[in-house]
Design an enzyme around this catalytic site. Sequence first.
Site, PDB file in Angstrom:
ATOM      1  N   LYS A  78      10.544  -3.544   0.388  1.00  0.00           N
ATOM      2  CA  LYS A  78       9.542  -4.024  -0.417  1.00  0.00           C
ATOM      3  C   LYS A  78      10.027  -4.671  -1.752  1.00  0.00           C
ATOM      4  O   LYS A  78      11.199  -4.199  -2.151  1.00  0.00           O
ATOM      5  CB  LYS A  78       8.633  -2.827  -0.948  1.00  0.00           C
ATOM      6  N   SER A 153      -0.233  -1.588  -1.659  1.00  0.00           N
ATOM      7  CA  SER A 153       0.429  -3.056  -1.777  1.00  0.00           C
ATOM      8  C   SER A 153       1.632  -3.134  -1.119  1.00  0.00           C
ATOM      9  O   SER A 153       1.948  -4.365  -1.150  1.00  0.00           O
ATOM     10  CB  SER A 153       0.945  -2.543  -3.325  1.00  0.00           C
ATOM     11  N   SER A 177       0.125   3.292  -1.845  1.00  0.00           N
ATOM     12  CA  SER A 177       0.590   1.967  -1.309  1.00  0.00           C
ATOM     13  C   SER A 177       1.532   2.099   0.135  1.00  0.00           C
ATOM     14  O   SER A 177       1.812   0.996   0.661  1.00  0.00           O
ATOM     15  CB  SER A 177       1.302   1.356  -2.368  1.00  0.00           C
TER      16      SER A 177
HETATM   17  N1  GLN Z   1      -3.733   0.689  -4.707  1.00  0.00           N
HETATM   18  C1  GLN Z   1      -3.322   1.471  -5.723  1.00  0.00           C
HETATM   19  C2  GLN Z   1      -3.110   0.758  -7.155  1.00  0.00           C
HETATM   20  O1  GLN Z   1      -3.646  -0.364  -6.831  1.00  0.00           O
HETATM   21  C3  GLN Z   1      -1.920   2.203  -5.305  1.00  0.00           C
HETATM   22  C4  GLN Z   1      -1.043   1.189  -5.815  1.00  0.00           C
HETATM   23  C5  GLN Z   1       0.632   1.696  -5.087  1.00  0.00           C
HETATM   24  O2  GLN Z   1       0.542   2.911  -4.506  1.00  0.00           O
HETATM   25  N2  GLN Z   1       1.563   1.210  -5.551  1.00  0.00           N
HETATM   26  O3  GLN Z   1      -2.953   1.199  -8.074  1.00  0.00           O
END
Ligand code: GLN
Length: 491
Positions: A78, A153, A177
Amino acid sequence: MELNTLTIKQAGQMLAKKEISSVDLTKACLARIKEVDGKIKACLTVCENEALTQAKTADARRSKGEQGELLGIPMLVKDVIMTKEVRTTAASRILDNYTAPYDATVVRRLKAAGAVLLGKTNTDEFAHGSSTENSAYWTSRNPWDLTRVPGGSSGGSAAGVAADMSIFALGTDTGGSTRYPAAFCGIVGLKQTYGRSSRFGLMAMTSSTDVPGIFGKTVADVALVLNKMAGVDKNDATTVNDLVPDYGKELSKSLKGLTIGLPAEYFIKGIHQGVIKAINQAMETFKNLGVKFKPVSLPLTKYALPVYYIICPAEISSNLARFDGIGYGFSEQNGVKNLYETYAKSRGKGFGLEAKRRIMLGTYALSAGYYDAYYLKAQKVRSKLRQEMYQALEEVDCLLTPTAPHPAFKIGQQVDDPLKMYLEDIFMVAPSLAGLPGLSVPCGFAVPDDGETPLPVGLQLIGKRLDETTILRVGHQYEQATEWHKQKAKI
Ligand code: GLN
């Protein structure tokens, strides 16, 4: 046979027997990326030359007699995880063309074990989001239905593994994420205990919940990668100094006598019928494997989302302060009269909407006069929430919940509704706030309300602190009894 479709275990055996080389395997993955990534858009950077060089090195190590489960195995990483000599953008304009001077500890450890870096994957900008729609570059697509999001994400990593562009991939998990996109893409995703692996070299989002994530085609593969990356790191004071267990060792142990807790607050109205059906079916499978279920109650769960969406932006507003147009990254020089304008214009142009929203929310929650009412209160509730989860886990071996409330949604469907998007994280954020490990495992398919193609569904196993061993074992035994993880998207 298409080598890129192999699991780590399968590829590892073939490499050990010299039936294939790492160069063959790496070439197969690169060819697959060329073939399908125009449609899926999982990768932001593909480092073909570096990958082939690393593959040759791995082959040379093997020919000298070295063995290793990851020696010569390709991976995607990532783009919020730093990689030396290959750019790391965080999918943000502010870091377009940024190349880190060092590898993140987890990357360094995996490379030392012989893993081959294929490229860097798309994400929501700085990992803020659940769909990759907040990427400054483009939205990645779900391999099961190209009109839908892969989740986020770490959507690029999840889509990359689901489409067999890579044997495994790294993501991050701050509030879901890794688990959430794994469920949307029909693969396995692990969020480890906070501190189990180093955060050094991960772009800080919410430093108190960030952890590296692992995507694999099977639970056994994920266990293997965890073994190579976990453990104390002098560059991250929050890493745990405990001995790292051999996660592969207990996978084959029967589940007889195990008790899994079902938290009532995770089986609420509004969950898609197809998801409920898949979870119920999975419970039947578990019962046949000798598992007992026990209802548990976590009444503070309803505060998890509001608490997360105060603490997370607060930490983001502080962590993103370093991007000021001076130290590194994008710097606006045009029409800039003084230092303040450099800061303001570089940040104004460099950050996308969601990053700006979180900086503003977080700055507000941390400002004098509001700090006690928001940030401090949220931290107090977080402690209670953590206590409640720890207590519930004393009575059972782990918890089972759906990973996401519904299958993947359409690209663009809720991008303009940040609150709706935040609600996606409903089953994700409590384990993150409590620092507990969570594993998402494919458990079936559901036809979305607005479509016809069946899409993957995932179940989440939440474990005790530092007890990845149990959730991996439960996930692995479930996988042995089902065929869901073997289904492949047709692209
Ligand atoms: N969807 C969550 C957020 O937007 C988690 C994001 C993540 O785990 N990086 O904060």
